[in-house]
Motif scaffolding. Structure first.
Motif, short mmCIF file in Angstrom:
data_model
loop_
_atom_site.label_atom_id
_atom_site.label_comp_id
_atom_site.label_asym_id
_atom_site.label_seq_id
_atom_site.Cartn_x
_atom_site.Cartn_y
_atom_site.Cartn_z
N PRO A 235 0.82 -1.22 0.00
CA PRO A 235 0.00 0.00 0.00
C PRO A 235 0.85 1.26 0.00
O PRO A 235 1.99 1.26 0.49
N LEU A 236 0.30 2.32 -0.55
CA LEU A 236 0.94 3.63 -0.47
C LEU A 236 0.74 4.18 0.94
O LEU A 236 -0.40 4.26 1.42
N ILE A 237 1.80 4.55 1.60
CA ILE A 237 1.71 5.08 2.95
C ILE A 237 2.64 6.28 3.09
O ILE A 237 3.52 6.51 2.26
N PHE A 238 2.45 7.03 4.17
CA PHE A 238 3.32 8.15 4.51
C PHE A 238 3.58 8.09 6.01
O PHE A 238 2.66 8.19 6.82
N ASP A 239 4.84 7.92 6.37
CA ASP A 239 5.23 7.79 7.77
C ASP A 239 5.52 9.18 8.34
O ASP A 239 6.48 9.84 7.95
N LEU A 240 4.68 9.60 9.28
CA LEU A 240 4.85 10.93 9.87
C LEU A 240 6.12 11.03 10.71
O LEU A 240 6.64 12.13 10.92
N ASN A 241 6.63 9.88 11.17
CA ASN A 241 7.89 9.89 11.93
C ASN A 241 9.11 9.91 11.02
O ASN A 241 10.19 10.32 11.44
N ASN A 242 8.95 9.46 9.80
CA ASN A 242 10.06 9.39 8.86
C ASN A 242 9.58 9.82 7.47
O ASN A 242 9.49 9.02 6.54
N PRO A 243 9.24 11.10 7.31
CA PRO A 243 8.69 11.58 6.03
C PRO A 243 9.71 11.49 4.91
O PRO A 243 10.88 11.81 5.11
N MET A 244 9.26 11.04 3.75
CA MET A 244 10.13 10.91 2.57
C MET A 244 9.57 11.77 1.44
O MET A 244 8.38 11.67 1.11
N TYR A 245 10.41 12.62 0.85
CA TYR A 245 10.01 13.47 -0.25
C TYR A 245 10.93 13.16 -1.43
O TYR A 245 12.14 13.39 -1.35
N THR A 246 10.34 12.64 -2.50
CA THR A 246 11.15 12.21 -3.63
C THR A 246 10.31 12.27 -4.90
O THR A 246 9.09 12.46 -4.86
N THR A 247 10.96 12.08 -6.04
CA THR A 247 10.27 11.96 -7.32
C THR A 247 9.88 10.49 -7.52
O THR A 247 10.74 9.62 -7.51
N HIS A 248 8.59 10.25 -7.66
CA HIS A 248 8.08 8.88 -7.69
C HIS A 248 8.06 8.31 -9.11
O HIS A 248 7.77 9.03 -10.07
#
Length: 568
Positions: A235-248
């Protein structure tokens, strides 16, 4: 849509603003006559803004161009033409998550957007109006406006749930790749008849208005909630403790089937109305009006589209009475009607309902006084209001397997309270504006038992603001001014539930109350105006509102804007 009107004498203004968040803004406004007889008038407005905003991954660029023209070919005839073009390039700001149920655990700049996301939109509207005097007391008014909206969107946004509830640190996500266009047409026509009598004057308006909306057949939408990683679908998720910002890499996304474009149902609405404004012996003015609304819409998916029609009669009445030169009494009554799209009637199962949705109905009562003191230098308005709404369409926040959002309808909601407005130029130098609203809302009937007795979502019980401005008018300090203001908003209930208690009853969250202060310094010298505005002076961390813990909208931190304007 109301635009700035052409001018009979040449005037202009140019403005520049710069400040926090790498903001740059320019505005231009000028107009006047094109011929000596002043039969052809024009006005040109334009604006440009580029800002990074206080949110991460959220640069925004706006362009607006709005020319308008007025033609007066003969006495009693006027033609107005308005053109508005606006363009936005940037990101959609869907708010932020509330980590571990702590409102202040994350910086207010925190975002769920990704660097490869984008939201580009264009809006173009063209309108024309004809005003024709048919007789001394009779005039005809016709108008037409066409609006075209186009968007290209790539966005990562929350699925409105946490993967690790109730810890609430990992958010379920979805991705939209959307490209579309829609069209809106509006036609308005009415007659205005003024009849003066010995005791009663009549000002009668009768007309019809038509609005039609439709999305383009070539609109495209893709949605993904999963992606392939090392051969496995996750699943697509977003971890608020370890945010990742990248080109998908979108080739790894798993695209869902049969996704409906999220525009509204195609519709056509026709209103026929008549209104009489009566003036009785100079002191009493009465408005009586009746409108019939006929709304027809179509389902938004499927090869065979189905129509649904809804109708409503909407009366309204009001009066003002001059008690004396300083005090005027007023009262009004009106009814409201909000139809639902055909898909909510014929395909209600797609939205999690067990029966067709019904149109919202409402009515409002208001009464109060408008007063003027100190030779009308100080205006004070006091009003009391009572509003009832039923069948409000509310998104629960849940996203169904069908891809549609789940909706419910409230049974009945009351809103009643007091509004107090005060404004005045007390002296040549000192100006004051203030207001206070007390709004008691109460859910009287609901499909959710624990919602009974709760307040209306997003409606603060108390709200107040004040702004004081002082500008020196004499001596060396002439033209120098100062302003300061305060703004208060009470706590507000969230739109959606935030979980359940031990007995399975829905729980509601509340946005914290907040108070912010602003300040300004002005300097006017001839046609030149300068200003420095500081907003949120004490850097309050606050929330404008939101839906629930998955979608919260913080207010801007302390920021400064410097403006320069010149009138010519």
């Amino acid at each position: 849509m109301t635009t700035k009107k052409p001018l009979e004498s040449f005037k202009g203004n140019i403005g520049f603003t710069s400040g926090s968040f790498q903001t740059m803004r320019t505005t231009l406004d000028f107009g006047g006559p094109l011929d000596s007889a002043k039969r052809i008038l024009y006005r040109f407005n334009a604006g440009y803004e580029d800002t990074k905003t206080f949110r991460d991954v959220n640069r925004q660029k706006r362009i607006m161009i709005a020319p308008s023209f007025t033609f007066k070919p003969a006495t009693g005839t006027q033609v107005d033409v308005d053109v508005v073009y606006s363009q936005f390039d940037g990101y959609l700001d869907r708010g932020m998550g509330i980590k571990a149920n702590d409102f202040y655990a994350l910086p207010r700049s925190f975002t769920l957007s990704q660097p490869s996301d984008f939201y580009n939109s264009k809006t173009f509207s063209l309108s024309g109006r004809l005003s024709q005097k048919l007789a001394d007391n009779l005039s005809l008014h016709l108008s037409y406006m066409k609006s075209v909206y186009e968007e290209d969107v790539n966005e990562h946004r929350t699925l409105n749930t946490f993967a690790d509830a109730p810890k609430n640190t990992i958010m379920n996500m979805r991705f939209f790749d959307r490209h579309g266009k829609d069209y809106t047409d509006n036609v308005v026509g009415y007659l205005k008849w003024d009849r003066e009598g010995d005791i009663i004057d009549h000002h009668i308006v009768a007309g019809v208005d038509i609005a039609e909306y439709r999305g383009d057949k070539e609109n495209q939408l893709r949605e993904a909630r999963q992606q392939t990683v090392n051969g496995q679908v996750v699943p697509l998720i977003f971890d608020l403790n370890n945010p990742m910002y990248t080109t998908h890499d979108l080739t790894s996304y798993v695209w869902r089937e049969n996704v409906a474009y999220p525009f509204l149902s195609p519709y056509k609405t026709t209103g026929i109305y008549i209104q009489d404004q009566l003036a009785v012996a100079d002191k009493l003015k009465v408005i009586l009006g009746l409108r019939h609304e006929h709304y027809v819409s179509e389902t938004i998916d499927g090869q065979k589209r189905t129509q649904a029609a809804q109708k409503a009669w909407l009366p309204r009445a009001g009066l003002t009475y001059e008690l004396n030169k300083q005090i005027n009494y007023f009262a009004s009554y009106s009814q409201g009607f909000v139809p639902v799209g055909a898909s909510f009637i014929h395909q209600y199962q797609n939205y999690g309902a067990d029966k067709p949705f019904e149109p919202e109905r409402s009515f409002q009562l208001e009464t109060g006084f408008k007063t003027g003191f100190l030779k009308n230098q100080l205006q004070v308005d006091l009003s009391l209001f009572h509003i009832e709404r039923s069948n409000m369409l509310i998104a629960t926040g849940a996203i169904l397997n069908s891809g549609f959002s789940e909706y419910r309808q409230s049974g009945k909601v009351l809103s009643e309270g007091i509004e107090l407005d005060l404004r005045g130029q007390l002296t040549k130098e000192f100006q004051i504006m203030a207001n206070y609203t007390y709004n008691h809302t109460d859910v009287k009937a609901s499909s959710i038992a624990s919602e009974l007795g709760e307040s209306l979502p997003g409606a603060p019980k108390n709200m107040a603001s004040a702004w004081l401005k002082y500008v020196f008018s004499q001596n060396m300090l002439k033209g120098l001014g100062f302003g300061t203001g305060v703004y208060y908003v009470d706590s507000r209930r969230m739109d959606n539930t935030i979980g359940q208690d031990s007995e399975g009853n829905a729980l509601w969250g509340y946005w914290p109350s907040y108070t912010t202060m602003n300040a300004a310094v002005y300097y006017h010298i001839g046609a030149l105006k300068m200003a420095v505005n500081m907003n949120n002076v004490f850097d309050k961390y606050y929330f404008l509102g939101g839906f629930d813990y998955t979608r919260a909208f913080p207010g801007a931190p302390r920021n400064i804007m410097v403006s320069l304007g010149y009138a010519f």
